[in-house]
Motif scaffolding. Structure first.
Motif, mmCIF file in Angstrom:
data_model
loop_
_atom_site.group_PDB
_atom_site.id
_atom_site.type_symbol
_atom_site.label_atom_id
_atom_site.label_comp_id
_atom_site.label_asym_id
_atom_site.label_seq_id
_atom_site.Cartn_x
_atom_site.Cartn_y
_atom_site.Cartn_z
ATOM 1 N N VAL A 188 0.839 -1.205 0.000
ATOM 2 C CA VAL A 188 0.000 0.000 0.000
ATOM 3 C C VAL A 188 0.868 1.248 0.000
ATOM 4 C CG1 VAL A 188 -1.863 1.229 1.180
ATOM 5 C CG2 VAL A 188 -1.739 -1.277 1.322
ATOM 6 N N SER A 189 0.622 2.138 -0.963
ATOM 7 C CA SER A 189 1.400 3.381 -1.052
ATOM 8 C C SER A 189 0.536 4.632 -0.990
ATOM 9 C CB SER A 189 2.222 3.408 -2.344
ATOM 10 O OG SER A 189 1.374 3.282 -3.477
ATOM 11 N N ALA A 190 -0.803 4.488 -1.143
ATOM 12 C CA ALA A 190 -1.654 5.676 -1.169
ATOM 13 C C ALA A 190 -3.115 5.302 -0.933
ATOM 14 C CB ALA A 190 -1.512 6.408 -2.500
ATOM 15 N N PHE A 191 -3.863 6.246 -0.410
ATOM 16 C CA PHE A 191 -5.318 6.131 -0.298
ATOM 17 C C PHE A 191 -5.915 7.478 -0.683
ATOM 18 C CE2 PHE A 191 -3.972 7.832 3.764
ATOM 19 C CZ PHE A 191 -4.941 8.775 4.074
ATOM 20 N N ALA A 192 -7.194 7.474 -1.052
ATOM 21 C CA ALA A 192 -7.859 8.716 -1.453
ATOM 22 C C ALA A 192 -9.133 8.917 -0.647
ATOM 23 C CB ALA A 192 -8.187 8.687 -2.942
ATOM 24 N N THR A 193 -9.396 10.173 -0.294
ATOM 25 C CA THR A 193 -10.633 10.535 0.397
ATOM 26 C C THR A 193 -11.370 11.602 -0.406
ATOM 27 O OG1 THR A 193 -9.566 12.293 1.702
ATOM 28 C CG2 THR A 193 -9.584 10.064 2.651
ATOM 29 N N HIS A 194 -12.685 11.624 -0.255
ATOM 30 C CA HIS A 194 -13.484 12.702 -0.837
ATOM 31 C C HIS A 194 -14.696 12.950 0.064
ATOM 32 C CE1 HIS A 194 -15.526 15.386 -3.535
ATOM 33 N NE2 HIS A 194 -14.625 15.204 -4.499
ATOM 34 N N SER A 195 -14.822 14.182 0.521
ATOM 35 C CA SER A 195 -15.997 14.640 1.287
ATOM 36 C C SER A 195 -16.079 14.103 2.715
ATOM 37 C CB SER A 195 -17.300 14.318 0.527
ATOM 38 O OG SER A 195 -17.362 15.067 -0.671
ATOM 39 N N PHE A 236 -9.486 14.996 -1.440
ATOM 40 C CA PHE A 236 -10.366 15.739 -2.342
ATOM 41 C C PHE A 236 -11.616 16.184 -1.579
ATOM 42 C CE2 PHE A 236 -7.700 13.264 -5.039
ATOM 43 C CZ PHE A 236 -7.618 13.918 -6.263
ATOM 44 N N ASP A 237 -12.107 17.361 -1.922
ATOM 45 C CA ASP A 237 -13.342 17.847 -1.302
ATOM 46 C C ASP A 237 -13.812 19.088 -2.037
ATOM 47 O OD1 ASP A 237 -15.484 18.131 0.520
ATOM 48 O OD2 ASP A 237 -14.226 17.447 2.174
ATOM 49 N N ASN A 238 -14.944 19.618 -1.596
ATOM 50 C CA ASN A 238 -15.484 20.854 -2.138
ATOM 51 C C ASN A 238 -15.704 21.859 -1.008
ATOM 52 O OD1 ASN A 238 -15.638 19.824 -4.816
ATOM 53 N ND2 ASN A 238 -17.489 18.709 -4.254
ATOM 54 N N HIS A 270 -6.894 18.592 -3.341
ATOM 55 C CA HIS A 270 -7.663 19.138 -4.461
ATOM 56 C C HIS A 270 -9.028 19.561 -3.943
ATOM 57 C CE1 HIS A 270 -4.910 17.744 -7.700
ATOM 58 N NE2 HIS A 270 -4.654 16.775 -6.846
ATOM 59 N N TYR A 271 -9.326 20.858 -4.056
ATOM 60 C CA TYR A 271 -10.609 21.374 -3.601
ATOM 61 C C TYR A 271 -11.281 22.141 -4.725
ATOM 62 C CZ TYR A 271 -8.291 20.335 0.806
ATOM 63 O OH TYR A 271 -7.610 19.701 1.808
ATOM 64 N N GLY A 272 -12.586 21.893 -4.880
ATOM 65 C CA GLY A 272 -13.342 22.556 -5.935
ATOM 66 C C GLY A 272 -14.603 23.187 -5.385
ATOM 67 N N GLN A 278 -19.715 15.755 -4.708
ATOM 68 C CA GLN A 278 -19.728 16.216 -6.099
ATOM 69 C C GLN A 278 -18.295 16.069 -6.618
ATOM 70 O OE1 GLN A 278 -21.949 20.117 -5.039
ATOM 71 N NE2 GLN A 278 -22.437 19.754 -7.195
ATOM 72 N N ILE A 279 -18.061 14.982 -7.329
ATOM 73 C CA ILE A 279 -16.706 14.644 -7.759
ATOM 74 C C ILE A 279 -16.483 15.185 -9.167
ATOM 75 C CG2 ILE A 279 -15.076 12.765 -8.200
ATOM 76 C CD1 ILE A 279 -16.543 11.164 -6.043
ATOM 77 N N HIS A 280 -15.543 16.102 -9.296
ATOM 78 C CA HIS A 280 -15.330 16.796 -10.563
ATOM 79 C C HIS A 280 -14.423 16.030 -11.522
ATOM 80 C CE1 HIS A 280 -17.334 20.249 -8.824
ATOM 81 N NE2 HIS A 280 -16.469 20.262 -7.817
ATOM 82 N N ASN A 281 -13.515 15.227 -10.980
ATOM 83 C CA ASN A 281 -12.510 14.619 -11.859
ATOM 84 C C ASN A 281 -11.964 13.320 -11.248
ATOM 85 O OD1 ASN A 281 -10.175 14.032 -13.410
ATOM 86 N ND2 ASN A 281 -9.947 16.195 -13.963
ATOM 87 N N TYR A 282 -12.498 12.196 -11.705
ATOM 88 C CA TYR A 282 -12.037 10.900 -11.200
ATOM 89 C C TYR A 282 -10.625 10.584 -11.683
ATOM 90 C CZ TYR A 282 -16.652 9.590 -9.395
ATOM 91 O OH TYR A 282 -17.822 9.526 -8.672
ATOM 92 N N SER A 283 -10.293 11.032 -12.881
ATOM 93 C CA SER A 283 -8.945 10.781 -13.401
ATOM 94 C C SER A 283 -7.881 11.413 -12.515
ATOM 95 C CB SER A 283 -8.821 11.332 -14.828
ATOM 96 O OG SER A 283 -9.681 10.655 -15.709
ATOM 97 N N GLN A 284 -8.223 12.551 -11.925
ATOM 98 C CA GLN A 284 -7.293 13.235 -11.021
ATOM 99 C C GLN A 284 -7.037 12.408 -9.762
ATOM 100 O OE1 GLN A 284 -8.566 17.211 -9.658
ATOM 101 N NE2 GLN A 284 -6.769 18.001 -10.735
#
Length: 307
Positions: A188-195, A236-238, A270-272, A278-284
């Motif tokens: 494991v080298s990374a994890f991602a969060t959103h909101s 990631f978040d808004n 990354h904040y939008g 509300q996920i703006h860019n999954y590729s990111q």
């Protein structure tokens, strides 16, 4: 006779009431039907496993056709959600393009949908409790999904694991990513969060559920990782999450980044504009997780299609 009749009627009514109560409790607490699906994708399938409670569980898997075993990216849904429609998830097309397997996890289902399972107490004394079954039946579920994928070593490279999700799924990505890192740091080298980021006792954030009396953190305690890979947080978040007047989730994401990097770990933020999930860019998200290492993405950045 009238008194006896009343007693009989009362007894029957009480018995009926108890049966009704039992039915309601059963409906609320027991397993509902699993919802995992991959739609019409020919490269998708649903796997079934058990968790540590013995409950039947599922996961939806999208597998790109490659000549070598592919890395694995888990996606965890939010509270009351499920893994239906994994084949239509934006990450499914990205998985085909980048050459990784997308695994849509599904929390144990009730009539209210799924809720991910976390340890009862996380504080400075306990650290991150990560024993499958004892601390979280969802960790045992996750282990069993990985084990089933590992049974096909020509398809899946289970030494390359990544975690992501939104809302409560974001919280489970943070928790499970840390637990997997503790147990198998080379995988494991990374994890991602959103909101959903980090909630800490005394931080003043308005949260859907208050921390328990013994709890200091939700959903994991930040800790330092000094191995060669480290553990990167892709946050990631808004800015209006969940609202402009109460951006508590957004502030929890900022707090996660601040405390994570204070320990010497790496983070990318990354904040939008907008609100919850509300996920703006999954590729990111994928690009951040891969971090130009090729551990997750097997394509050149010049050939990416942004989704």
């Amino acid at each position: 006779k009238i008194v006896q009749l009343m007693r009989v009627s009362s007894c029957c009514f009480s018995s009926w009431l108890m049966k009704l109560f039992a039915l309601v409790v059963s409906a609320l607490c027991c397993d509902a039907d699993q919802k995992c699906s991959v739609g019409t994708r020919s490269n998708g399938h649903v796997i079934e496993v058990k968790d540590s409670t013995g409950a039947s569980r599922c996961a939806a898997v999208i597998t790109p056709v490659r000549s070598e075993p592919v890395p694995i990216l888990f996606w965890f849904h939010g509270a009351h959600g499920n893994a239906a429609g994994c084949g239509e998830h934006p990450l499914a097309d990205i998985a085909d393009q980048h050459g990784f397997a997308l695994v849509c996890g599904e929390a144990l289902q009730t009539i209210f949908g799924g809720q991910w399972n976390f340890p009862a107490v996380i504080n400075n004394k306990t650290g991150n409790p990560c024993e499958p079954g004892k601390d979280s039946y969802d960790l045992a579920y996750l282990d069993n999904v990985i084990q089933q994928l590992a049974a096909e070593p020509r398809k899946y490279n289970t030494s390359l694991l990544f975690f992501s999700g939104c809302s409560q799924g974001s919280a489970f990505s943070f928790y499970s990513g840390n637990c997997m890192k503790q147990r198998s740091p080379e995988r494991v080298s990374a994890f991602a969060t959103h909101s959903t980021g980090l909630h800490v006792r005394g931080d003043g954030l308005r949260w859907p559920k208050a921390l328990c009396d013994q709890c200091d953190y939700f959903s994991a305690m930040p800790q330092a990782y000094g191995d060669n890979l480290g553990l990167k947080a892709c946050i990631f978040d808004n800015t209006e999450d969940p609202s402009a007047k109460n951006p508590s989730f957004y502030l929890s994401s900022k707090q996660l980044a601040r405390r994570w990097t204070a320990l010497g770990n790496r983070a990318e933020e990354h904040y939008g504009p907008g609100g919850h999930c509300q996920i703006h860019n999954y590729s990111q998200i994928v690009s951040c997780l891969d971090d130009s290492t090729g551990r997750l993405s097997r394509v050149s950045s010049n050939n990416l299609i942004m989704v």
